[in-house]
Design an enzyme around this catalytic site. Sequence first.
Site, PDB file in Angstrom:
ATOM      1  N   ASP A   1      20.179  -6.788 -25.806  1.00 18.65           N
ATOM      2  CA  ASP A   1      19.147  -7.774 -26.153  1.00 18.65           C
ATOM      3  C   ASP A   1      17.924  -7.084 -26.753  1.00 18.65           C
ATOM      4  O   ASP A   1      17.652  -5.924 -26.445  1.00 18.65           O
ATOM      5  CB  ASP A   1      18.765  -8.551 -24.874  1.00 18.65           C
ATOM      6  CG  ASP A   1      18.066  -9.861 -25.208  1.00 18.65           C
ATOM      7  OD1 ASP A   1      18.068 -10.275 -26.396  1.00 18.65           O
ATOM      8  OD2 ASP A   1      17.501 -10.475 -24.283  1.00 18.65           O
TER       9      ASP A   1
ATOM     10  N   HIS B   1      19.333  -6.343 -36.019  1.00 20.62           N
ATOM     11  CA  HIS B   1      20.784  -6.325 -35.755  1.00 20.62           C
ATOM     12  C   HIS B   1      21.432  -5.116 -36.457  1.00 20.62           C
ATOM     13  O   HIS B   1      22.325  -4.475 -35.895  1.00 20.62           O
ATOM     14  CB  HIS B   1      21.438  -7.625 -36.237  1.00 20.62           C
ATOM     15  CG  HIS B   1      20.955  -8.833 -35.487  1.00 20.62           C
ATOM     16  ND1 HIS B   1      20.814  -8.849 -34.120  1.00 20.62           N
ATOM     17  CD2 HIS B   1      20.570 -10.063 -35.910  1.00 20.62           C
ATOM     18  CE1 HIS B   1      20.361 -10.033 -33.735  1.00 20.62           C
ATOM     19  NE2 HIS B   1      20.202 -10.788 -34.795  1.00 20.62           N
TER      20      HIS B   1
ATOM     21  N   SER C   1      28.696 -17.535 -26.684  1.00 20.88           N
ATOM     22  CA  SER C   1      29.087 -18.892 -27.092  1.00 20.88           C
ATOM     23  C   SER C   1      27.847 -19.676 -27.533  1.00 20.88           C
ATOM     24  O   SER C   1      27.934 -20.611 -28.316  1.00 20.88           O
ATOM     25  CB  SER C   1      29.718 -19.655 -25.925  1.00 20.88           C
ATOM     26  OG  SER C   1      30.542 -18.829 -25.151  1.00 20.88           O
ATOM     27  N   GLU C   2      26.672 -19.276 -27.018  1.00 22.43           N
ATOM     28  CA  GLU C   2      25.436 -20.012 -27.299  1.00 22.43           C
ATOM     29  C   GLU C   2      24.756 -19.518 -28.588  1.00 22.43           C
ATOM     30  O   GLU C   2      23.855 -20.182 -29.105  1.00 22.43           O
ATOM     31  CB  GLU C   2      24.451 -19.856 -26.126  1.00 22.43           C
ATOM     32  CG  GLU C   2      24.881 -20.568 -24.833  1.00 22.43           C
ATOM     33  CD  GLU C   2      26.005 -19.843 -24.079  1.00 22.43           C
ATOM     34  OE1 GLU C   2      26.109 -18.602 -24.190  1.00 22.43           O
ATOM     35  OE2 GLU C   2      26.796 -20.528 -23.390  1.00 22.43           O
TER      36      GLU C   2
ATOM     37  N   TRP D   1      25.665 -19.495 -31.582  1.00 24.38           N
ATOM     38  CA  TRP D   1      25.857 -20.338 -32.782  1.00 24.38           C
ATOM     39  C   TRP D   1      24.618 -21.181 -33.043  1.00 24.38           C
ATOM     40  O   TRP D   1      24.413 -21.682 -34.141  1.00 24.38           O
ATOM     41  CB  TRP D   1      27.053 -21.276 -32.612  1.00 24.38           C
ATOM     42  CG  TRP D   1      28.379 -20.596 -32.459  1.00 24.38           C
ATOM     43  CD1 TRP D   1      29.111 -20.515 -31.314  1.00 24.38           C
ATOM     44  CD2 TRP D   1      29.151 -19.926 -33.473  1.00 24.38           C
ATOM     45  NE1 TRP D   1      30.275 -19.822 -31.544  1.00 24.38           N
ATOM     46  CE2 TRP D   1      30.328 -19.452 -32.858  1.00 24.38           C
ATOM     47  CE3 TRP D   1      28.955 -19.664 -34.835  1.00 24.38           C
ATOM     48  CZ2 TRP D   1      31.314 -18.742 -33.553  1.00 24.38           C
ATOM     49  CZ3 TRP D   1      29.934 -18.959 -35.531  1.00 24.38           C
ATOM     50  CH2 TRP D   1      31.082 -18.509 -34.886  1.00 24.38           C
TER      51      TRP D   1
ATOM     52  N   LEU E   1      38.775   5.969 -24.469  1.00 19.94           N
ATOM     53  CA  LEU E   1      37.749   4.970 -24.090  1.00 19.94           C
ATOM     54  C   LEU E   1      38.232   3.614 -24.579  1.00 19.94           C
ATOM     55  O   LEU E   1      38.716   3.498 -25.710  1.00 19.94           O
ATOM     56  CB  LEU E   1      36.410   5.305 -24.768  1.00 19.94           C
ATOM     57  CG  LEU E   1      35.310   4.248 -24.621  1.00 19.94           C
ATOM     58  CD1 LEU E   1      34.624   4.348 -23.259  1.00 19.94           C
ATOM     59  CD2 LEU E   1      34.247   4.385 -25.700  1.00 19.94           C
TER      60      LEU E   1
ATOM     61  N   ARG F   1      18.570 -11.400 -16.681  1.00 19.23           N
ATOM     62  CA  ARG F   1      19.553 -12.492 -16.575  1.00 19.23           C
ATOM     63  C   ARG F   1      20.931 -11.967 -16.929  1.00 19.23           C
ATOM     64  O   ARG F   1      21.048 -10.995 -17.673  1.00 19.23           O
ATOM     65  CB  ARG F   1      19.243 -13.580 -17.622  1.00 19.23           C
ATOM     66  CG  ARG F   1      18.141 -14.514 -17.295  1.00 19.23           C
ATOM     67  CD  ARG F   1      18.187 -15.690 -18.263  1.00 19.23           C
ATOM     68  NE  ARG F   1      17.776 -15.319 -19.615  1.00 19.23           N
ATOM     69  CZ  ARG F   1      16.533 -15.295 -20.053  1.00 19.23           C
ATOM     70  NH1 ARG F   1      15.541 -15.608 -19.251  1.00 19.23           N
ATOM     71  NH2 ARG F   1      16.254 -14.949 -21.304  1.00 19.23           N
TER      72      ARG F   1
ATOM     73  N   SER G   1      23.107 -14.285 -18.336  1.00 19.30           N
ATOM     74  CA  SER G   1      23.339 -15.061 -19.554  1.00 19.30           C
ATOM     75  C   SER G   1      24.807 -15.358 -19.837  1.00 19.30           C
ATOM     76  O   SER G   1      25.280 -15.168 -20.973  1.00 19.30           O
ATOM     77  CB  SER G   1      22.698 -14.369 -20.768  1.00 19.30           C
ATOM     78  OG  SER G   1      21.302 -14.339 -20.626  1.00 19.30           O
TER      79      SER G   1
HETATM   80  C1  FPP Z   1      20.558  -9.837 -29.104  1.00 18.07           C
HETATM   81  O1  FPP Z   1      19.266  -9.565 -29.610  1.00 18.07           O
HETATM   82  C2  FPP Z   1      21.593  -9.342 -30.001  1.00 18.07           C
HETATM   83  C3  FPP Z   1      22.594 -10.103 -30.571  1.00 18.07           C
HETATM   84  C4  FPP Z   1      22.743 -11.551 -30.350  1.00 18.07           C
HETATM   85  C5  FPP Z   1      23.564  -9.511 -31.498  1.00 18.07           C
HETATM   86  C6  FPP Z   1      24.097  -8.161 -31.103  1.00 18.07           C
HETATM   87  C7  FPP Z   1      24.627  -7.464 -32.308  1.00 18.07           C
HETATM   88  C8  FPP Z   1      24.534  -6.127 -32.539  1.00 18.07           C
HETATM   89  C9  FPP Z   1      23.935  -5.186 -31.574  1.00 18.07           C
HETATM   90  C10 FPP Z   1      24.986  -5.517 -33.806  1.00 18.07           C
HETATM   91  C11 FPP Z   1      26.419  -5.714 -34.133  1.00 18.07           C
HETATM   92  C12 FPP Z   1      27.372  -5.250 -33.118  1.00 18.07           C
HETATM   93  C13 FPP Z   1      28.704  -5.142 -33.352  1.00 18.07           C
HETATM   94  C14 FPP Z   1      29.583  -4.730 -32.249  1.00 18.07           C
HETATM   95  C15 FPP Z   1      29.295  -5.387 -34.689  1.00 18.07           C
HETATM   96  P1  FPP Z   1      18.333 -10.793 -29.961  1.00 18.07           P
HETATM   97  O2  FPP Z   1      18.531 -11.146 -31.387  1.00 18.07           O
HETATM   98  O3  FPP Z   1      18.582 -11.899 -28.986  1.00 18.07           O
HETATM   99  O4  FPP Z   1      16.903 -10.196 -29.747  1.00 18.07           O
HETATM  100  P2  FPP Z   1      15.601 -11.007 -29.293  1.00 18.07           P
HETATM  101  O5  FPP Z   1      15.812 -11.412 -27.873  1.00 18.07           O
HETATM  102  O6  FPP Z   1      14.530  -9.980 -29.439  1.00 18.07           O
HETATM  103  O7  FPP Z   1      15.447 -12.158 -30.226  1.00 18.07           O
END
Ligand code: FPP
Length: 259
Positions: free
Chosen positions: A25, A42, A71-72, A74, A136, A201, A203
């Site tokens: 996160d 990201h 799932s959330e 989207w 792994l 959390r 989540s």
């Molecule tokens: C949460 O941060 C992160 C995600 C919902 C996406 C996770 C994706 C990656 C780490 C990159 C791609 C990974 C792979 C395996 C291809 P957030 O966007 O909720 O951050 P915020 O809470 O600061 O908004």
Amino acid sequence: MGFSSSTLAVPEAPGTPRHIAIVMDGNGRWATRRKLPRVAGHARGLDAVRNTVEACMRRGVEYLTLFAFSSENWRRPGEEVSFLMKLFISALEREIGKLSANGIRLHVVGALEAFEPRIQQLVREAELRTQDNHRLTLTIAANYGGRWDILQAARKLAAQRALQGPEALAAPFEEADLAPHLSMAYAPEPDLFIRTGGEQRISNFLLWQLAYTELYFTDKFWPDFDAATLDLAIAEFQQRERRFGRTSAQVKGSSGHLA
Ligand code: FPP
């Protein structure tokens, strides 16, 4: 074959966790703090994924499970969802050779039918290509939800019992009956759960499998997660006394396994 429950085995001494599960996160906030678009977070998050896989391999962690898309998720703006899908495709295309060469087995768990066919096909190919690797096991949870997992396992168990006849269907459902139908039945339950980004959390991540897992939270945003932060989490894990419902005295006198 699946592991019925890792809670039956109590380790002699807390060493390296066999299985680490991570909620990655804070990508969006990492980017916003730098006045960058959220998607830049990201992209940097993917670098942190690479570093973490490498660090886990070096430390002898056997299973690493990453929550990449819930799932959330989207519900996020369309542009962000589509960026994440593209990132997933390019990661699958570009990294698979490296994963394979390093002895990494890849699994993707979640309701994959919601993804575009190209992603589903890449996932199948990557899983097939790495299925004999054992150094792994990297699991990516995508369109995953812990409640979804329990429900899909219950549906599979009910369908299997229905095939066996009315008596089997009416027989009690035990934990050990359901566990082999969970999407991560190939792995022991996580020893250590890490969540970055400051929230405390679960989540809707691995709800069933986290029953006895040690939880570790860090304020670091996921793109800043590195080997040193992983080591802090592992060191904290090693300080914890895992009792699995027993008393401290029982654990200290334990020969390592419950009768
Ligand atoms: C949460 O941060 C992160 C995600 C919902 C996406 C996770 C994706 C990656 C780490 C990159 C791609 C990974 C792979 C395996 C291809 P957030 O966007 O909720 O951050 P915020 O809470 O600061 O908004």
